[in-house]
Design a protein around this motif. Structure first.
Motif, short mmCIF file in Angstrom:
data_model
loop_
_atom_site.label_atom_id
_atom_site.label_comp_id
_atom_site.label_asym_id
_atom_site.label_seq_id
_atom_site.Cartn_x
_atom_site.Cartn_y
_atom_site.Cartn_z
N VAL A 124 0.84 -1.20 0.00
CA VAL A 124 0.00 0.00 0.00
C VAL A 124 0.88 1.25 0.00
O VAL A 124 0.63 2.21 -0.75
CB VAL A 124 -0.94 0.00 1.23
N TYR A 125 1.92 1.23 0.82
CA TYR A 125 2.82 2.39 0.89
C TYR A 125 3.55 2.60 -0.44
O TYR A 125 3.63 3.72 -0.95
CB TYR A 125 3.84 2.18 2.01
N ARG A 180 2.67 1.60 -3.47
CA ARG A 180 1.76 2.05 -4.54
C ARG A 180 1.46 3.54 -4.40
O ARG A 180 1.42 4.28 -5.39
CB ARG A 180 0.45 1.25 -4.50
N GLY A 181 1.25 3.96 -3.17
CA GLY A 181 0.95 5.38 -2.94
C GLY A 181 2.12 6.27 -3.27
O GLY A 181 1.98 7.30 -3.97
N MET A 182 3.30 5.89 -2.81
CA MET A 182 4.48 6.73 -3.03
C MET A 182 4.95 6.68 -4.47
O MET A 182 5.69 7.56 -4.92
CB MET A 182 5.60 6.30 -2.08
N GLU A 183 4.54 5.66 -5.21
CA GLU A 183 4.88 5.59 -6.63
C GLU A 183 4.27 6.77 -7.38
O GLU A 183 4.85 7.29 -8.34
CB GLU A 183 4.39 4.26 -7.22
N GLN A 210 3.51 10.70 5.10
CA GLN A 210 2.67 10.57 6.28
C GLN A 210 1.31 9.96 5.93
O GLN A 210 0.80 9.08 6.63
CB GLN A 210 2.46 11.95 6.92
N LYS A 211 0.76 10.40 4.81
CA LYS A 211 -0.55 9.91 4.37
C LYS A 211 -0.51 8.40 4.09
O LYS A 211 -1.33 7.64 4.61
CB LYS A 211 -0.97 10.67 3.11
N PHE A 212 0.46 7.98 3.29
CA PHE A 212 0.50 6.56 2.90
C PHE A 212 1.10 5.67 3.99
O PHE A 212 0.84 4.46 4.01
CB PHE A 212 1.26 6.41 1.58
N ASN A 250 0.20 6.07 7.11
CA ASN A 250 -1.01 5.79 7.90
C ASN A 250 -1.88 4.74 7.22
O ASN A 250 -2.45 3.86 7.87
CB ASN A 250 -1.80 7.08 8.10
N LEU A 251 -1.99 4.85 5.87
CA LEU A 251 -2.78 3.87 5.13
C LEU A 251 -2.16 2.48 5.22
O LEU A 251 -2.86 1.47 5.30
CB LEU A 251 -2.91 4.30 3.67
N ALA A 252 -0.82 2.43 5.21
CA ALA A 252 -0.12 1.15 5.33
C ALA A 252 -0.40 0.52 6.70
O ALA A 252 -0.63 -0.70 6.80
CB ALA A 252 1.37 1.34 5.15
N THR A 253 -0.41 1.33 7.74
CA THR A 253 -0.70 0.84 9.08
C THR A 253 -2.13 0.32 9.16
O THR A 253 -2.39 -0.74 9.76
CB THR A 253 -0.49 1.95 10.12
N THR A 254 -3.05 1.06 8.55
CA THR A 254 -4.46 0.63 8.55
C THR A 254 -4.62 -0.71 7.84
O THR A 254 -5.32 -1.60 8.31
CB THR A 254 -5.34 1.69 7.84
N GLU A 255 -3.94 -0.85 6.70
CA GLU A 255 -4.01 -2.11 5.95
C GLU A 255 -3.40 -3.25 6.76
O GLU A 255 -3.91 -4.37 6.76
CB GLU A 255 -3.27 -1.96 4.62
N PHE A 256 -2.30 -2.97 7.45
CA PHE A 256 -1.67 -3.97 8.31
C PHE A 256 -2.63 -4.44 9.40
O PHE A 256 -2.76 -5.64 9.66
CB PHE A 256 -0.40 -3.38 8.94
#
Length: 508
Positions: free
Chosen positions: A332-333, A335-338, A356-358, A360-366
């Motif tokens: 997720v991180y 893909r976002g940072m790409e 910071q945004k991605f 947080n999304l990576a943590t949520t997905e985890f």
């Protein structure tokens, strides 16, 4: 699934996980696992087909030969619990005369107990002593299953006997009695099916070996499966006339006796309503994907001649799930940072905000997939991997900025470079013209957008090289064109070499 698939193969007494287990990896919903066990040729598969809402599916067979080998699985949407999957497991018949291996039967029974949230024991006729003795595998569970690894047991758990621990993790138990032709009466009084089961499981008083042997399977069933909460009974009358019994699978409802259909519907309704989501030690709900891990862990333990341990299975499953959760979070991180990387170079503030945004999304997905990460070790692993990748991206962003700025200056300087080579600035008034052209280049460079954070550093480095050329133009603009031209060409070469990786005009 359109039809059942083999989950666990049983070949020559050796258990192995079948390719059909891969289907479970696609199921992210919680699963309600209903498994049927019992002697072969007692109609187990018919009950599973009815629970699947189908007339056919699991092989019924019409001869004395056992049709089901190993454990077969059918996954269907749960009919009354949206967002849940009903996993039906049909086991091979216990006591198959062709197999003649009671140890293998015991492991199949243990797998049924370990994997299910509701266990159905199917028998025929009545619940007499023979029927109870045929369930002797329940007396061997303490030898074939461990709740905790001995090294990890606490004092309190050591005091608690194995049977009491089993009670906390065992599935609900349903005893289905097929072809029941008697009246539900005890001492001339009408009784319920559950009371009939409870009566059949009563213990005899006395200490004689014969009495102890009689009581042992009953004690185990009573201990492992508590009455009215995890223990239930259904008695089924004959489904049809004797001449139709061998082709039960092909009969339509009009050919089946109404009372049999009534009990069948009541049985299915009970299973759908009362069967719970499969859980493991600690009360964690199991998804289809996690059930697939459990199948592999338990079968591997059995194949390796180890006693399956509930705690160790949960540990292994948590490792698999948490490692996958870290990988999913990183994907997720990445893909976002790409998306940010495709715009390099960008400002530090922009890349930091996106990080910071991605992150947080990576943590949520985890967190969606993580399982039993009690000390947050895997979450820390994810955070460390994210920060490492962020540092790499910062460096890539700076390199991108430097490359872009050098290429831009190289392009802007090309005209001035050519003029210096021609000696245009060595004539009277040439220095003033040179300074004007240079300032125009700097102005155009400074106004060019999206150069990134290395813009000023690259410009200052370039100006150091440029100052040498400026001094030359200032002191030599009155000299002869020939002399000026030759020397200016050499000075221009030093500037051009600044762009060596970006320009083909650098002379060796």
């Amino acid at each position: 699934m359109e039809e059942p698939v083999c989950l666990v193969e049983n070949v020559n007494g050796s258990l192995s996980v079948s390719d059909g287990a891969q289907y479970l990896s696609k199921i992210t919903e919680p699963v309600v696992v209903v498994c049927v066990v019992g002697l072969y040729r007692t109609g187990k598969s018919y009950l599973m087909n009815r629970l699947a809402g189908k007339d056919t599916g699991f092989a019924l067979g019409s001869t004395i030969e056992s049709k089901t080998k190993g454990i077969w699985m059918w996954c269907v949407p749960h009919p009354s619990k949206p967002g849940h999957t009903l996993v039906l497991l049909d086991t091979e018949g216990l006591g198959d005369v062709d197999k003649g291996d009671s140890k293998n039967d015991a492991w199949v029974f243990c797998l049924a107990v370990l994997l299910s949230s509701t266990l159905i024991y199917n028998s025929r006729g009545t619940i007499d002593n023979t029927a109870v003795e045929n369930l002797h595998f329940v007396t061997e569970l303490a030898e074939h299953i461990k709740v905790k690894s001995p090294s990890a047991a606490t004092e309190d758990e050591e005091v608690m006997d194995e049977s009491s621990q089993f009670m906390q993790f065992f599935p609900k138990f349903i005893w289905t009695v097929r072809d029941f032709i008697l009246e539900l009466e005890i001492e001339n009084k009408k009784v319920t099916e559950d009371q009939y089961l409870d009566f059949a499981l009563q213990l005899k008083k006395g200490a004689a070996k014969k009495i102890s042997d009689y009581n042992l399977p009953r004690e185990c069933i009573r201990t492992y499966f508590l009455p009215y909460t995890t223990r239930k009974c259904f008695v089924f009358p004959l489904p049809a006339t004797q001449d139709k019994m061998s082709r039960l699978e092909s009969l339509n409802e009009g050919e089946l006796w109404p009372h049999f259909l009534t009990v069948t519907r009541r049985f299915c309704d009970y299973v759908f309503k009362e069967s719970e989501v499969k859980t493991v030690k600690g009360g964690h709900r199991v998804t289809g994907r996690m059930l697939g891990h459990l199948v592999r862990v338990y079968v591997d333990m059995i194949s390796g001649n180890s006693v399956p341990c509930l705690e160790n299975a949960v540990v292994v499953m948590s490792q698999i799930e948490n490692q996958a959760a870290v990988q999913q979070g990183m994907e997720v991180y990445e893909r976002g940072m790409e998306q940010v990387k495709s715009k390099f170079p960008v400002s530090v503030d922009e890349i930091s905000a996106e990080h910071q945004k991605f992150s947080n999304l990576a943590t949520t997905e985890f967190m969606k997939r993580s399982f039993k990460d009690q000390h947050g070790e895997y979450l820390k692993t994810l955070a460390g991997s994210v920060e490492k990748r962020y540092a790499e991206l910062l460096m890539e962003n700076l390199k991108s900025s430097e490359t872009k700025c050098r290429v831009l200056l190289s392009q802007l300087y090309s005209g001035l470079s050519e003029a210096v080579r021609r000696g245009d600035y060595t004539t009277p008034g040439g220095y003033s013209l040179y300074c004007t052209h240079r300032e125009n280049i700097i102005r155009e460079y400074n106004t060019h957008p999206n150069k990134g954070d290395k813009a000023q550093d690259v410009l200052e480095e370039f100006l150091k090289q440029w100052n040498v050329e400026e001094s030359f133009v200032l002191t030599q603009h009155t000299n002869s064109l020939l002399v000026t031209s030759n020397f200016s060409s050499r000075m221009s070469d030093s500037i051009v070499c600044f762009f060596a990786p970006y320009s083909s005009s650098c002379r060796q």
